[in-house]
Every structure is written in C-alpha cells, then in structure tokens.
Scaffold this active site. Structure first.
Site, short mmCIF file in Angstrom:
data_model
loop_
_atom_site.label_atom_id
_atom_site.label_comp_id
_atom_site.label_asym_id
_atom_site.label_seq_id
_atom_site.Cartn_x
_atom_site.Cartn_y
_atom_site.Cartn_z
N HIS A 125 -39.66 -11.92 38.47
CA HIS A 125 -40.01 -11.71 39.88
C HIS A 125 -38.96 -12.34 40.80
CE1 HIS A 125 -42.99 -11.14 43.18
NE2 HIS A 125 -42.34 -12.17 43.71
N GLU A 126 -38.69 -13.62 40.60
CA GLU A 126 -37.71 -14.29 41.47
C GLU A 126 -36.32 -13.70 41.24
OE1 GLU A 126 -38.98 -15.97 43.82
OE2 GLU A 126 -40.96 -16.14 42.90
N HIS A 163 -36.02 -10.79 43.53
CA HIS A 163 -35.73 -11.24 44.90
C HIS A 163 -34.26 -11.63 45.02
CE1 HIS A 163 -39.63 -11.30 46.84
NE2 HIS A 163 -40.18 -12.09 45.95
N GLU A 173 -40.26 -7.90 48.69
CA GLU A 173 -41.24 -7.90 47.61
C GLU A 173 -41.12 -6.61 46.77
OE1 GLU A 173 -42.70 -10.74 47.31
OE2 GLU A 173 -44.23 -10.36 45.82
CO CO Z 1 -42.31 -12.54 45.81
#
Ligand code: CO
Length: 504
Positions: A261-262, A265, A291
């Site tokens: 997830h990170e 980003h 996101e």
């Molecule tokens: Co996020």
C-alpha cells in the site's frame, strides 16, 4: 518563460521548501524522535506553519497572481499552475489569525480527550470537545464558501472539486448492490486464513517487504523504509520519498499490505515531475487519486493471483514452518477472505466501503446539523447493524476507533473509497492497454504497469482535475460499475458462487 511567471515559480518553490522541511520534522517525530523531543518539536512545527502561512498570503504573491491570470502567453500547464495557486491563495486569505488559533487549540484538546476517551471506551468524555470542533468546522464551511452543501467546502480540502451530492449518489449505488453481494458471500462455505497468524520472524518479514518494494519499482536511491506504529508515506521531494511499515510477528498481513500500500503511494510521489517542484504540476492531485495508486497495487495487483504466482515461492522459502503445508490455492483464498468486522483498518476490500459510508453519512449529517453529537454512538451502532449486521460492543471499537475527527479531519473519509473505485477503473483500462499485463505480473515484471501509471497518472501532478484525469485515462468519469465488475469476477470464483450477469 515570462519574468513574472519565473518570480511566481520561485515564490512557490520557497513555500515548498518550508512545507517539505516541515515534512522532515513530522517524519522524524513519527519514526525516530525521543519522547522528550515532543514539546520543542511541536513549537518548531507551529513556527514553520506560521511562516508558511505568511509566505502563502504575501501581497507580492497576490500581485503576481493577479497579473499572471490575465497573461495570455502562458501555456496550458502554466495557466493551471497559476489557477491552482490563486485558489489556494484566496482561501488562505479568508482565515483570520484568531480563527486559526481557536481551531488549533480545539484540535489539540479534542485529540487529547479522544485518547483518554478511547482508553476508557467512553464517548461522553470526548463529546463536548467534538461538539466544539463540529461548531468550528461549520464556521469554516462559511469561511471557505460553498454553493450546494456546506460539506462540499470540507470535502474540497482533500478532494478538490468533489461534490457531496455526487458522493451521496455514488454511495447509494454501492449500498444498492454490495449489501446483498456481501450477504451472498457470507452464505457460501468460508475459507480459512489461520496460517496468517503463525509465527513469522521479524527480520525475514522485513527482507521480504524490501523484495516486494524493489520488485514494484520503488527507488531506494530516492527513498527509504523505516518502521513506525502507523505505516505512512511522506515526501520531501520526488527524489526523497519515505515509507514506513509495521511488523507483527504473529500476523503476516500487517507487513505485507502496508508495504504494498505505502509502496503504491510512494511510486506516485517518486513519479511526479521534479522540474515542477512546489507547483501544482509537481504535486499529487487529490487524496482520492493518491489512494487510487496505493489501492491499485494493494488490491488489484497485490491481492491477485498473478502477483502471488510471482512471489509465493519466495515467501514460502522464507517461512517454511508457517507455510510449508499451505498450498498456493489456500494462500490465495486466505488473503481474500470477506467478512464483516468492527475495525475499519482491518476490513477486507469489500466490506471496507461500509465503514466509509457510515462515517460519511454521519459527518455529513453533523455538518448540516441534522444530528447531534450526543446521538453518535447510537447512530453508529445502528448503522453497523444495518449495513454489516454486526453488534458494536463498545465505544472504543465503535465510534471512537478513528483518529480523523479528533484531528478535525472532516471530509477525509470518502477519499478512501473513491480511491478504490478509481483504482478498479484505472486497472480495467490498464488491462486493455498493456499487452499481457497479468502474464508480466506473473513473471514478476511490474515495469509495464509502472510505466503506464507514470505516463497516465504520475506525470501530470495536479494539472488536471480528478474528473478530467479519469476521463483522459478511461474515457469516462468515475463509475462504480468497474469496481463491481472486478469484485464479482474475483469473489464469485473465490467463493464458488453462481455467476451473476447483472451489473450495477
Ligand atoms: Co493510503
């Protein structure tokens, strides 16, 4: 480049320098700062934010913007940079010092009381502070201005140009199909993921996370990973983008999903144009689009079959005791279990959206004044019963679980769901446009996907609005049907359901 534009660019770059310097201090505060550093650090950050506000509302900037807005020689990108800066400048000017101070006091008191209330699991301790915050937030909607709904003004701070009415309609679509879809899944034989909570050595998990980030294309010469209690991504420039992860030796989920997830980003931030530093063209578009990048990697890629065909052997080799007897199929099913639960941050990729819808409905009602703060626990619990069919046992596991309201972050929650829906829509287009995308992923080659995201999303910073970007990439505005098509195909197979032809 005109002289005025050059001066404008220099001014915004200075603001950027200060903002990113503040990010370094924030990052250090979360990752390395000893606890006695807290007092002076808060003061340093407050001073910096004061200087940033001064520079952002400087009359010199206002004069430059006034001239540049009528300059017909600017390119399309330059015009957008100027308009974006003008919008921020006029909004910044509307805040007077006393309101900013009152808000910041109210936030720090609310935050402290939320911590105590959560520990005691007693909403009534937090209620008076939340009431004060809601009152100030309603005042802020008047300061910022809006045309249709006061909540628009707050939403706009996180998702520029988004409208409450559109989000309400979007979430009605979600509810109209997903409540039943989740019930259908619940009626099927359930999969098992007990192996995810076996013992997984910390160092081996760390190494595996680094492998995943490297494979995604995260550039360690332009970033680094550390450990923090809440995983996050921050950036000091496109060539210094930091990620953090969290490792739990008895739950493999935390490290894997936070890394991917990170990482998603971070790839966005590393892909922003360096020459546009400090300008809209060099910054992320919105939290929803941010996101979309993290969730595209986490869900559409990371929870997919192809991704684990590339990576399961390596994972298994690192943890032979925990996974030696777990087949690929068991692993894939285990990581995609759908089950209504109490805590938003632990939710699966489907029921997650009910957590968001509940928060959106409540904060919208608070801002328009149709519910009272004191009614929140009962309202919260009733909505969890209605949408997820679960009973909330305590305020701590219910209405007090998130930090957002205590931080004054009203209007933030919807961006999480919007991000997932953009992700599904973008990924559907990526599959059409990248030859053999799934086969490339299965071979561990993420380069074609990253190159596509760089070209379609990252390179444009905030030059386009989210609607414009989505239309440029996919040919239409955000449309929930792409998410449902993805979800039906994936989960019908995972839960061996009869295929459904009707789409939302
Ligand atoms: Co996020």
């Amino acid at each position: 480049m005109s002289l005025k534009y050059e001066q404008f660019k220099n001014h915004l770059q200075k603001v950027g320098d200060l903002k990113y310097a503040a990010n370094v201090l924030h990052w250090d505060q979360e990752v390395y700062m000893p606890k006695n550093g807290a007092g002076p650090r808060a003061q340093q950050l407050a001073t910096l934010s004061g200087v940033i506000h001064e520079l952002s509302t400087d009359k010199k900037l206002g004069d430059l913007l006034a001239e540049l807005r009528t300059d017909s020689t600017l390119t399309f990108e330059q015009k957008r940079n100027v308009e974006d800066a003008f919008d921020k400048y006029t909004k910044n000017l509307r805040y007077d010092v006393s309101f900013v101070q009152e808000m910041s006091m109210a936030v720090s008191e609310a935050f402290q009381s939320w911590n105590k209330a959560k520990e005691a699991s007693d909403f009534s301790m937090f209620a008076p502070h939340l009431e004060k915050l809601v009152k100030l937030k309603r005042q802020e909607t008047e300061i910022l201005g809006y045309t249709d709904h006061p909540y628009d003004a707050l939403l706009d701070q996180f998702e520029p140009k988004a409208k409450t009415a559109d989000i309400t309609a979007l979430f009605e679509d979600v509810k109209s199909v997903m409540v039943d879809f989740v019930k259908e899944i619940a009626a099927c034989p359930q999969n098992d993921d007990a192996f995810m909570s076996a013992h997984y050595d910390k160092d081996d998990q760390w190494d595996f996370g680094i492998e995943l980030l490297t494979q995604m294309g995260y550039d360690f010469d332009s970033g680094r990973q550390d450990v923090s209690s809440h995983p996050f991504t921050t950036n000091f420039s496109a060539t210094d983008v930091r990620v953090t992860t969290r490792i739990n030796e008895n739950d493999l989920n935390e490290m894997i999903w936070s890394c991917i997830h990170e990482g998603g980003h971070a790839l966005y931030e590393q892909g922003l144009p360096t020459e546009e530093y400090g300008l809209a063209g060099g910054e992320y578009l919105s939290l929803g689009v941010h996101e979309s990048q993290s969730r595209l990697w986490e869900n559409n890629v990371g929870r997919g079959k192809s991704y684990w065909k590339a990576n399961y052997a390596s994972l298994k080799a690192k943890f032979p005791e925990a996974l030696g007897n777990v087949s690929f199929d068991q692993f894939y099913r285990g990581m995609n279990i759908v089950k209504p639960s109490l805590i938003r941050t632990n939710a699966d990729e489907l029921t997650y959206h009910f957590h968001i819808i509940i928060r959106f409905e409540i904060e919208k009602a608070l801002i328009e004044g149709s519910v009272e703060v004191n009614d929140l626990p009962a309202l919260w619990n009733a909505k969890y019963k209605e949408y997820l069919d679960i009973d909330v046992p305590s305020d701590a596991m219910g209405v007090l679980q998130d930090i957002h309201w205590a931080h004054g972050g009203f209007g933030y929650f919807p961006t999480y769901s919007i991000g997932s829906f953009y992700a599904a829509q973008f990924y559907a287009t990526a599959k059409e446009e990248i030859p053999g995308l799934e086969a490339e992923i299965e071979a561990g080659n993420m380069k074609p996907l990253l190159a596509w995201l760089r070209e379609k999303v990252h390179a444009h910073g905030r030059i386009y609005t989210a609607d414009e970007l989505c239309e440029r990439i996919t040919g239409s505005k955000l449309n929930f049907s792409h998410f449902m098509t993805y979800a039906r195909a994936k989960y019908s197979e995972l839960y061996a359901m009869a295929p459904v032809s009707q789409e939302a």
